[in-house]
Scaffold this motif. Structure first.
Motif, PDB file in Angstrom:
ATOM      1  N   GLN A   6       0.801  -1.216   0.000  1.00 26.72           N
ATOM      2  CA  GLN A   6       0.000   0.000   0.000  1.00 26.72           C
ATOM      3  C   GLN A   6       0.836   1.268   0.000  1.00 26.72           C
ATOM      4  O   GLN A   6       0.390   2.292  -0.461  1.00 26.72           O
ATOM      5  CB  GLN A   6      -0.939   0.014   1.213  1.00 26.72           C
ATOM      6  CG  GLN A   6      -2.083  -0.966   1.083  1.00 26.72           C
ATOM      7  CD  GLN A   6      -2.990  -0.616  -0.082  1.00 26.72           C
ATOM      8  OE1 GLN A   6      -3.293   0.528  -0.331  1.00 26.72           O
ATOM      9  NE2 GLN A   6      -3.427  -1.625  -0.819  1.00 26.72           N
ATOM     10  N   HIS A   7       2.073   1.226   0.516  1.00 22.56           N
ATOM     11  CA  HIS A   7       2.842   2.463   0.595  1.00 22.56           C
ATOM     12  C   HIS A   7       3.269   2.987  -0.770  1.00 22.56           C
ATOM     13  O   HIS A   7       3.729   4.102  -0.886  1.00 22.56           O
ATOM     14  CB  HIS A   7       4.052   2.292   1.536  1.00 22.56           C
ATOM     15  CG  HIS A   7       5.141   1.437   0.977  1.00 22.56           C
ATOM     16  ND1 HIS A   7       5.114   0.072   1.008  1.00 22.56           N
ATOM     17  CD2 HIS A   7       6.287   1.786   0.352  1.00 22.56           C
ATOM     18  CE1 HIS A   7       6.209  -0.410   0.429  1.00 22.56           C
ATOM     19  NE2 HIS A   7       6.938   0.604   0.031  1.00 22.56           N
ATOM     20  N   LYS A   9       1.110   3.429  -3.161  1.00 22.66           N
ATOM     21  CA  LYS A   9      -0.066   4.061  -3.736  1.00 22.66           C
ATOM     22  C   LYS A   9       0.125   5.580  -3.795  1.00 22.66           C
ATOM     23  O   LYS A   9       0.510   6.211  -2.825  1.00 22.66           O
ATOM     24  CB  LYS A   9      -1.305   3.726  -2.911  1.00 22.66           C
ATOM     25  CG  LYS A   9      -2.575   4.208  -3.530  1.00 22.66           C
ATOM     26  CD  LYS A   9      -3.774   3.762  -2.746  1.00 22.66           C
ATOM     27  CE  LYS A   9      -5.019   4.291  -3.419  1.00 22.66           C
ATOM     28  NZ  LYS A   9      -6.216   3.987  -2.672  1.00 22.66           N
ATOM     29  N   SER A  10      -0.181   6.147  -4.922  1.00 21.41           N
ATOM     30  CA  SER A  10      -0.007   7.579  -5.138  1.00 21.41           C
ATOM     31  C   SER A  10      -1.085   8.369  -4.405  1.00 21.41           C
ATOM     32  O   SER A  10      -2.241   7.962  -4.347  1.00 21.41           O
ATOM     33  CB  SER A  10      -0.082   7.885  -6.635  1.00 21.41           C
ATOM     34  OG  SER A  10      -0.065   9.269  -6.851  1.00 21.41           O
ATOM     35  N   ARG A  11      -0.715   9.505  -3.850  1.00 18.99           N
ATOM     36  CA  ARG A  11      -1.669  10.439  -3.249  1.00 18.99           C
ATOM     37  C   ARG A  11      -2.122  11.463  -4.277  1.00 18.99           C
ATOM     38  O   ARG A  11      -2.958  12.306  -3.992  1.00 18.99           O
ATOM     39  CB  ARG A  11      -1.042  11.167  -2.059  1.00 18.99           C
ATOM     40  CG  ARG A  11      -0.868  10.282  -0.835  1.00 18.99           C
ATOM     41  CD  ARG A  11      -0.819  11.082   0.457  1.00 18.99           C
ATOM     42  NE  ARG A  11      -2.115  11.698   0.738  1.00 18.99           N
ATOM     43  CZ  ARG A  11      -2.349  13.018   0.694  1.00 18.99           C
ATOM     44  NH1 ARG A  11      -1.418  13.860   0.398  1.00 18.99           N
ATOM     45  NH2 ARG A  11      -3.540  13.507   0.969  1.00 18.99           N
ATOM     46  N   TYR A  24     -13.921  15.556  -7.872  1.00 20.19           N
ATOM     47  CA  TYR A  24     -12.894  15.820  -6.856  1.00 20.19           C
ATOM     48  C   TYR A  24     -12.918  17.271  -6.388  1.00 20.19           C
ATOM     49  O   TYR A  24     -12.724  17.551  -5.203  1.00 20.19           O
ATOM     50  CB  TYR A  24     -11.501  15.433  -7.364  1.00 20.19           C
ATOM     51  CG  TYR A  24     -11.324  13.945  -7.387  1.00 20.19           C
ATOM     52  CD1 TYR A  24     -11.122  13.234  -6.213  1.00 20.19           C
ATOM     53  CD2 TYR A  24     -11.387  13.237  -8.584  1.00 20.19           C
ATOM     54  CE1 TYR A  24     -10.982  11.854  -6.221  1.00 20.19           C
ATOM     55  CE2 TYR A  24     -11.239  11.860  -8.601  1.00 20.19           C
ATOM     56  CZ  TYR A  24     -11.041  11.174  -7.419  1.00 20.19           C
ATOM     57  OH  TYR A  24     -10.902   9.809  -7.430  1.00 20.19           O
ATOM     58  N   GLU A  55       4.639  14.212  -6.344  1.00 17.68           N
ATOM     59  CA  GLU A  55       4.281  13.067  -5.487  1.00 17.68           C
ATOM     60  C   GLU A  55       4.824  13.283  -4.071  1.00 17.68           C
ATOM     61  O   GLU A  55       4.136  13.020  -3.083  1.00 17.68           O
ATOM     62  CB  GLU A  55       4.851  11.768  -6.062  1.00 17.68           C
ATOM     63  CG  GLU A  55       4.179  11.288  -7.319  1.00 17.68           C
ATOM     64  CD  GLU A  55       2.841  10.618  -7.083  1.00 17.68           C
ATOM     65  OE1 GLU A  55       2.488  10.346  -5.911  1.00 17.68           O
ATOM     66  OE2 GLU A  55       2.135  10.365  -8.067  1.00 17.68           O
ATOM     67  N   ALA A  58       2.740  15.806  -2.260  1.00 15.62           N
ATOM     68  CA  ALA A  58       1.458  15.229  -1.854  1.00 15.62           C
ATOM     69  C   ALA A  58       1.603  14.441  -0.561  1.00 15.62           C
ATOM     70  O   ALA A  58       0.699  14.447   0.281  1.00 15.62           O
ATOM     71  CB  ALA A  58       0.904  14.345  -2.969  1.00 15.62           C
ATOM     72  N   SER A  59       2.730  13.791  -0.382  1.00 17.48           N
ATOM     73  CA  SER A  59       2.976  13.058   0.862  1.00 17.48           C
ATOM     74  C   SER A  59       3.275  14.001   2.019  1.00 17.48           C
ATOM     75  O   SER A  59       2.914  13.727   3.164  1.00 17.48           O
ATOM     76  CB  SER A  59       4.151  12.094   0.682  1.00 17.48           C
ATOM     77  OG  SER A  59       3.810  11.089  -0.241  1.00 17.48           O
ATOM     78  N   GLN A  62      -0.449  16.487   3.769  1.00 17.29           N
ATOM     79  CA  GLN A  62      -1.571  15.559   3.860  1.00 17.29           C
ATOM     80  C   GLN A  62      -2.926  16.263   3.922  1.00 17.29           C
ATOM     81  O   GLN A  62      -3.946  15.643   3.662  1.00 17.29           O
ATOM     82  CB  GLN A  62      -1.406  14.670   5.098  1.00 17.29           C
ATOM     83  CG  GLN A  62      -0.151  13.820   5.080  1.00 17.29           C
ATOM     84  CD  GLN A  62      -0.304  12.571   4.248  1.00 17.29           C
ATOM     85  OE1 GLN A  62      -1.341  11.921   4.282  1.00 17.29           O
ATOM     86  NE2 GLN A  62       0.725  12.226   3.502  1.00 17.29           N
ATOM     87  N   LEU A  65      -5.555  18.242  -1.226  1.00 20.13           N
ATOM     88  CA  LEU A  65      -5.812  17.288  -2.301  1.00 20.13           C
ATOM     89  C   LEU A  65      -4.924  17.665  -3.479  1.00 20.13           C
ATOM     90  O   LEU A  65      -4.940  18.806  -3.935  1.00 20.13           O
ATOM     91  CB  LEU A  65      -7.285  17.342  -2.728  1.00 20.13           C
ATOM     92  CG  LEU A  65      -7.668  16.533  -3.964  1.00 20.13           C
ATOM     93  CD1 LEU A  65      -7.439  15.034  -3.731  1.00 20.13           C
ATOM     94  CD2 LEU A  65      -9.098  16.805  -4.364  1.00 20.13           C
TER      95      LEU A  65
END
Length: 107
Positions: A6-7, A9-11, A24, A55, A58-59, A62, A65
């Motif tokens: 799961q880590h 997975k893109s945010r 969205y 990316e 995005a991490s 948090q 969006l």
């Protein structure tokens, strides 16, 4: 065979239609969530090279969006802030200021 981790997975959400943009955008707006959009194009090398950094942002942020939009797929909207070129430090600075100011309005 194991399930993918799961880590990885893109945010960052890829917007590929006006309908997904509306979904969205409306969801984030209703929740008071700031939206950061990376407008890109497959033919624009500087924007493509910024994908991994986007990316990372995005991490790091948090509470926001993060969307990516290929300008050849989806067009329209109102520009709030614009930065042309690959400038990671300035992008981070502007996102941080935007997220901080949004927290004041939501709180």
């Amino acid at each position: 065979m194991e399930a993918p981790e799961q880590h990885n997975k893109s945010r960052v959400v890829k917007i590929d239609s006006v309908q997904s943009w509306d979904f969205y955008f409306n969801q984030a707006t209703n929740q008071g969530c700031p939206i950061v959009v990376h407008f890109t194009a497959s033919w624009c090398i500087p924007s493509v090279t910024m994908n991994p950094y986007f990316e990372e942002l995005a991490s790091a942020f948090q509470d926001a969006l993060f969307l990516t939009v290929d300008v050849d797929d989806v067009k329209g909207g109102t520009v709030v802030e614009k930065l042309v070129g690959a400038n990671p430090e300035e992008i981070r600075k502007r996102i941080d200021a935007f997220v901080q100011s949004n927290r004041v309005y939501v709180a």
